[in-house]
Design a protein around this motif. Structure first.
Motif, short mmCIF file in Angstrom:
data_model
loop_
_atom_site.label_atom_id
_atom_site.label_comp_id
_atom_site.label_asym_id
_atom_site.label_seq_id
_atom_site.Cartn_x
_atom_site.Cartn_y
_atom_site.Cartn_z
N PHE A 43 -13.30 21.35 15.57
CA PHE A 43 -13.31 20.05 14.90
C PHE A 43 -14.72 19.60 14.51
O PHE A 43 -14.88 18.65 13.77
N ASP A 86 -15.34 6.64 0.45
CA ASP A 86 -16.28 5.73 -0.22
C ASP A 86 -17.45 6.48 -0.85
O ASP A 86 -18.62 6.06 -0.73
N LEU A 133 -15.98 14.20 10.10
CA LEU A 133 -14.72 13.47 10.29
C LEU A 133 -14.88 12.31 11.28
O LEU A 133 -14.34 11.23 11.07
N ALA A 178 -15.84 9.12 9.75
CA ALA A 178 -15.07 8.65 8.59
C ALA A 178 -14.24 7.44 8.98
O ALA A 178 -13.31 7.53 9.77
N ARG A 179 -14.60 6.31 8.41
CA ARG A 179 -13.92 5.07 8.75
C ARG A 179 -13.63 4.27 7.49
O ARG A 179 -14.30 4.44 6.48
N ILE A 180 -12.66 3.40 7.59
CA ILE A 180 -12.40 2.48 6.49
C ILE A 180 -12.37 1.06 7.05
O ILE A 180 -12.15 0.85 8.24
N PRO A 181 -12.60 0.09 6.17
CA PRO A 181 -12.63 -1.31 6.63
C PRO A 181 -11.32 -1.73 7.29
O PRO A 181 -10.24 -1.32 6.85
N VAL A 182 -11.42 -2.56 8.31
CA VAL A 182 -10.20 -3.05 8.97
C VAL A 182 -9.37 -3.91 8.03
O VAL A 182 -8.19 -4.13 8.29
N TYR A 212 -5.75 16.27 4.21
CA TYR A 212 -5.02 15.00 4.09
C TYR A 212 -5.74 14.20 3.02
O TYR A 212 -6.96 14.09 3.06
N ARG A 235 -8.70 2.57 -2.94
CA ARG A 235 -9.59 3.46 -2.17
C ARG A 235 -8.95 4.83 -2.00
O ARG A 235 -7.84 4.94 -1.47
N PHE A 273 -9.44 8.52 -0.22
CA PHE A 273 -10.22 9.28 0.77
C PHE A 273 -9.47 10.56 1.11
O PHE A 273 -8.27 10.70 0.81
N THR A 292 -9.52 14.04 4.09
CA THR A 292 -10.10 14.70 5.26
C THR A 292 -9.70 16.17 5.25
O THR A 292 -8.64 16.54 4.75
N ALA A 308 -16.90 -3.89 9.96
CA ALA A 308 -15.79 -3.58 10.87
C ALA A 308 -14.90 -2.51 10.26
O ALA A 308 -14.23 -2.75 9.25
N ARG A 309 -14.90 -1.35 10.86
CA ARG A 309 -14.15 -0.22 10.34
C ARG A 309 -13.42 0.49 11.47
O ARG A 309 -13.82 0.39 12.62
N ILE A 310 -12.39 1.18 11.10
CA ILE A 310 -11.69 2.02 12.08
C ILE A 310 -11.58 3.43 11.50
O ILE A 310 -11.64 3.62 10.29
N VAL A 326 -10.40 6.86 9.95
CA VAL A 326 -9.33 7.15 8.98
C VAL A 326 -8.15 7.85 9.66
O VAL A 326 -7.06 7.90 9.10
#
Lengths: 321, 321
Positions: free
Chosen positions: A18, A26, A32, A35-39, A108, A130, A132, A134, B35-37, B39
């Protein structure tokens, strides 16, 4: 006696690296785990998104164009704009796989409605959708011993699949509340996986799987109330080559219970035999001969490059080989 | 002639100071725009989550305990563990509001199944669930001119609300695919908002709103196939004080069409009058007298501290006033 299932053994959680997993989010390629997206992304807040999952096999995408077809149809149906056309998507996914250095992967990719506009619930207001993606090491669901045992499935009749009129199952979506609820019910009862029925009582889907039964020598998979599964279509194509009749149609739970063989299909496994249903053996209680032939042919075909697009070709680069 | 609607005018998108918005996520307080979580959070991938939204009014939570009741019931029903008990949730939300320095806010709080375990779809495997919360300036849906005009609603009969047997509407969830699809249908037809029916043809909900009709002088709101709305309950309590009968029951679309008044209820507005339904005026086509009395009493009560818990009290701090 069960036929041999020639499934690969090297794609396990333990062997998966991994540290090579990547994401495109973005506008950036990141590891990985970053890799986050806004809440406040509406994909999270209101499941307002679509996605698809394609895999690569020995460095090439399996049936990439069909996954792109489905993703683009889902986006159009849900009025989501990934900001990339087919060629752009193909390049983006190909590039991501190449950068990862992984050869057997799950890719994905998703498009959400984007970040919530304060004070409105109007989806038409959300113009910056958006996209994205992975890429993670492919972990095959069903190592050989698990495949031989097969899945113990249970028809969870009191949790119907979300009706197609409410949420169109052709547009691949994240509305899995019914699947999760049925999964807990199946596990509480000692089964591995639930099979959900449509509101009309016919067989629909298992969580992320199409359901296929061998009935009087012919394969049958539900035509309605399901995602048009690419792995299911693949097995039907292989069946045609092998001279096994296969059709989409209405499948009732009582037919499933008297089927000679039952299996589930998904990208993460190709197919997975179901050896027990509602506590009773399916057929002889081991993966049946048709199931085994389909699975073994599936791997033989993929190893020979069938429906494979090299990642470098998808990325638009000349292959260096 | 329409009665005056005494709704506040200072809580608009233009006046909202989003620079003060905060979030609590993964153990830290951060500005909202950070604030992100991940993916791969299952709340995103499979809508496997619950949430609730409470508002603060002049520095105090409105009906905080009832929102906590519902959130805890949703978590229990969906087998989600926010990692905080009622007292912990109360303190966390209170602290977040205090830190923001905002007095009129929307507080969104959620629990997801956490980050996906590679190679499994088993929700029971996901032991580290994720709790997060955001506090944003309260933006009232429905400024005075909008409230006077009212919403133009449309019954979108061909997109039924997701059946309760599939996804339990009592457990507040992010399965909004039907709402979004119906919203597009309503807007395409020139309406502002859809009203969805249950699979049995009775009125269910509008997106994020309970539906209330005044029929022969009594308020009626659907008993089944809906989220038990706290704003709806609030309006029914006010109705009781004002001597207006109110009940939960079955409400058919044809009853809605002949109702004297119709309104929608939600935290973000208290209530919102519906002045047109399927292209025809509701009653006189302006917010009716019962709607106006309820809304004006709602603000009068809140301004007097009714059902208000000061943020400092929720946070467990002595108030300094």
């Amino acid at each position: 006696m069960a036929e041999a299932l020639d499934v690969p053994t090297h794609l396990t959680p333990e062997k998966a690296d991994f540290s090579k997993a990547l994401a495109w989010v973005d506008g950036e390629v990141v590891p990985l785990d970053q890799a986050r997206i806004p809440v406040r992304d509406l994909g999270l807040m209101y499941a307002d998104m679509t996605y698809d999952v394609v895999h690569t096999w020995r460095g090439g995408f399996f049936r990439l164009e069909e996954h792109l077809d489905r993703f683009l149809a889902s986006c159009a149906g849900l009025r989501l704009d990934p900001g990339l056309d087919r060629a752009g998507l193909r390049r983006r996914l190909g590039d991501l796989v190449l950068r990862s250095g992984l050869s057997d992967t799950l890719v994905y990719f998703a498009c959400t409605r984007g970040t919530a506009v304060p004070g409105t619930r109007d989806p038409a207001r959300h113009v910056a959708h958006r996209f994205f993606a992975t890429v993670t090491p492919l972990i095959l669901r069903g190592q050989p011993a698990e495949m031989r045992r097969g899945l113990h499935a249970m028809v969870v009749a009191d949790v119907p699949r979300i009706a197609a009129a409410s949420v169109n199952p052709h547009w691949k979506n994240s509305h899995w509340g019914d699947f999760q609820r049925a999964t807990f019910a199946a596990k509480d009862a000692g089964a591995d996986v639930p099979i959900l029925l449509a509101p009309d009582g016919s067989v629909a889907e298992a969580p992320g799987f199409n359901v296929v039964a061998l009935l009087d020598g012919a394969l049958v998979s539900p035509a309605d109330n399901v995602l048009p599964g690419i792995s299911c279509r693949t097995m039907f194509e292989i069946a045609a080559e092998l001279g096994i009749p296969a059709r989409y149609g209405r499948l009732m739970p009582e037919e499933l219970r008297r089927a000679e063989e039952v299996f589930l299909t998904a990208t993460s496994c190709g197919l997975f035999p179901v050896t027990r249903l509602d506590g009773a053996p399916v057929g002889a209680g081991v993966p049946g001969p048709v199931t085994a032939r389909l699975l073994n042919t599936y791997y033989a075909r993929k190893n020979a490059g069938w429906h494979i697009t090299p990642a470098a070709a998808a990325a638009g680069q000349e292959t260096t080989r």
